[in-house]
Scaffold this motif. Structure first.
Motif, mmCIF file in Angstrom:
data_model
loop_
_atom_site.group_PDB
_atom_site.id
_atom_site.type_symbol
_atom_site.label_atom_id
_atom_site.label_comp_id
_atom_site.label_asym_id
_atom_site.label_seq_id
_atom_site.Cartn_x
_atom_site.Cartn_y
_atom_site.Cartn_z
ATOM 1 N N SER A 167 35.402 45.265 68.110
ATOM 2 C CA SER A 167 34.808 45.482 68.803
ATOM 3 C C SER A 167 34.329 43.282 69.199
ATOM 4 N N VAL A 168 34.403 42.801 67.355
ATOM 5 C CA VAL A 168 33.652 42.374 67.574
ATOM 6 C C VAL A 168 34.684 41.086 67.685
ATOM 7 N N VAL A 169 35.909 41.414 68.014
ATOM 8 C CA VAL A 169 37.462 40.417 68.536
ATOM 9 C C VAL A 169 37.173 39.689 70.058
ATOM 10 N N LEU A 170 36.811 41.161 70.081
ATOM 11 C CA LEU A 170 36.670 41.559 71.845
ATOM 12 C C LEU A 170 35.428 41.102 72.497
ATOM 13 N N GLY A 171 34.493 40.923 71.790
ATOM 14 C CA GLY A 171 33.114 40.735 71.978
ATOM 15 C C GLY A 171 32.376 41.727 73.130
ATOM 16 N N ARG A 172 32.927 42.567 72.357
ATOM 17 C CA ARG A 172 32.066 44.357 73.057
ATOM 18 C C ARG A 172 31.418 45.181 72.178
ATOM 19 N N ALA A 173 30.896 45.832 72.477
ATOM 20 C CA ALA A 173 29.525 47.074 71.677
ATOM 21 C C ALA A 173 30.502 48.133 70.886
ATOM 22 N N SER A 174 31.181 48.432 71.881
ATOM 23 C CA SER A 174 32.501 49.248 71.120
ATOM 24 C C SER A 174 33.753 49.167 71.567
ATOM 25 N N SER A 175 34.628 49.324 70.430
ATOM 26 C CA SER A 175 36.520 49.418 70.303
ATOM 27 C C SER A 175 36.921 50.796 69.455
ATOM 28 N N ASN A 176 38.208 51.262 70.159
ATOM 29 C CA ASN A 176 38.626 51.815 69.168
ATOM 30 C C ASN A 176 39.763 51.386 68.574
ATOM 31 N N GLY A 177 39.825 50.571 67.654
ATOM 32 C CA GLY A 177 40.422 49.658 66.717
ATOM 33 C C GLY A 177 41.403 50.709 66.225
ATOM 34 N N ARG A 178 41.166 51.918 65.493
ATOM 35 C CA ARG A 178 42.665 52.559 65.364
ATOM 36 C C ARG A 178 43.464 52.664 66.771
ATOM 37 N N ILE A 179 43.616 52.590 67.508
ATOM 38 C CA ILE A 179 44.695 52.038 68.705
ATOM 39 C C ILE A 179 44.764 50.625 69.953
ATOM 40 N N GLU A 180 43.710 49.900 68.916
ATOM 41 C CA GLU A 180 44.023 48.819 69.738
ATOM 42 C C GLU A 180 44.828 47.835 68.867
ATOM 43 N N TRP A 181 44.813 47.942 67.596
ATOM 44 C CA TRP A 181 45.416 47.113 66.294
ATOM 45 C C TRP A 181 47.332 47.710 66.489
ATOM 46 N N VAL A 182 47.649 46.817 67.198
ATOM 47 C CA VAL A 182 48.733 47.655 67.042
ATOM 48 C C VAL A 182 50.346 46.219 66.215
ATOM 49 N N ALA A 183 50.883 47.037 65.082
ATOM 50 C CA ALA A 183 52.118 46.307 64.572
ATOM 51 C C ALA A 183 53.014 46.133 65.626
ATOM 52 N N GLU A 184 54.107 45.410 64.555
ATOM 53 C CA GLU A 184 55.384 44.142 65.565
ATOM 54 C C GLU A 184 55.715 46.009 65.615
ATOM 55 N N SER A 185 55.764 47.228 65.222
ATOM 56 C CA SER A 185 56.790 48.180 65.188
ATOM 57 C C SER A 185 56.091 48.828 65.991
ATOM 58 N N GLY A 186 55.467 48.178 66.757
ATOM 59 C CA GLY A 186 54.817 49.151 67.965
ATOM 60 C C GLY A 186 53.303 50.592 67.460
ATOM 61 N N LEU A 187 54.041 51.093 66.620
ATOM 62 C CA LEU A 187 52.296 51.271 65.532
ATOM 63 C C LEU A 187 51.436 51.364 65.847
ATOM 64 N N SER A 188 50.595 51.871 65.800
ATOM 65 C CA SER A 188 48.782 51.569 66.051
ATOM 66 C C SER A 188 48.316 51.402 64.542
ATOM 67 N N TYR A 189 47.302 51.495 64.652
ATOM 68 C CA TYR A 189 46.828 51.198 62.927
ATOM 69 C C TYR A 189 46.415 52.538 62.800
#
Length: 199
Positions: A167-189
């Motif tokens: 949320s803070v990195v994107l500059g918005r009120a909310s975000s689902n970091g569990r799917i937004e952050w993705v490893a190089e392998s394609g695996l979500s957080y």
């Protein structure tokens, strides 16, 4: 003193650093290295994060100890692969779980401003206010880039969750970091975290 300065999470009032002095006998040096390891475990339990995280800058990430060995701070504290968050608006951030904390890494590009969606429910407005405060803290350790809509982080920043970080990195009120952050392998957080729990 050296470890606290190297991690850089707190300001030290003592401006004089120890010179290192004479080498300790091998047995005493071993005891002191063990003591340092135990202090690094105990301090976070007591609520003091003075030794948690990576070194503030890459050249300092190996710290000499009493036995003249080194404490490689990166090697000791990294708990996950690097996760990426990229957008078409040139935001390009990386994060890692370091010493049990979700940490957005220095040197990457984040939003330099918070964007409100206009009409918001009361709970979303409160969330936006909270994220705006966190974003203000983030900007204290960032350098604004040309145009002013993006910024480059000058140091690592720790968040309570991947969603708060996204949320803070994107500059918005909310975000689902569990799917937004993705490893190089394609695996979500979220998928990576579940695989860790199963293991």
């Amino acid at each position: 003193m050296r470890i606290a300065k190297t991690v850089g999470r707190v300001s030290l009032e003592n401006v004089q650093g120890p010179t290192g002095g004479a080498d300790l006998p091998e047995a005493d040096a071993s005891d002191m290295d063990y003591f340092i390891e135990q202090v690094r475990i105990l301090m976070p339990v007591l609520g003091y994060d003075i030794f948690r995280g990576r070194a503030a800058s890459a050249p300092e990430r190996a710290v000499k100890t009493a036995g003249q060995g080194t404490l490689g701070l990166d090697d000791m504290t990294v708990d996950s692969p690097q996760f990426h968050l990229q957008t078409t608006k040139d935001i390009d951030a990386q994060a890692q779980v370091i010493d049990g904390e979700f940490t957005v890494l220095e040197g990457f590009i984040v939003s330099a401003m918070m964007r409100s969606s206009g009409k918001q429910s009361e709970s979303t407005a409160r969330q936006f206010e909270n994220r705006s405060l966190q974003h203000g803290e983030l900007m204290k350790s960032a350098v604004t880039l040309d145009g002013g809509s993006l910024a480059r982080l000058a140091k690592d920043v720790v968040y309570s969750s991947p969603s708060a970080a996204a949320s803070v990195v994107l500059g918005r009120a909310s975000s689902n970091g569990r799917i937004e952050w993705v490893a190089e392998s394609g695996l979500s957080y979220g998928t990576w975290e579940m695989s860790q729990a199963e293991a």
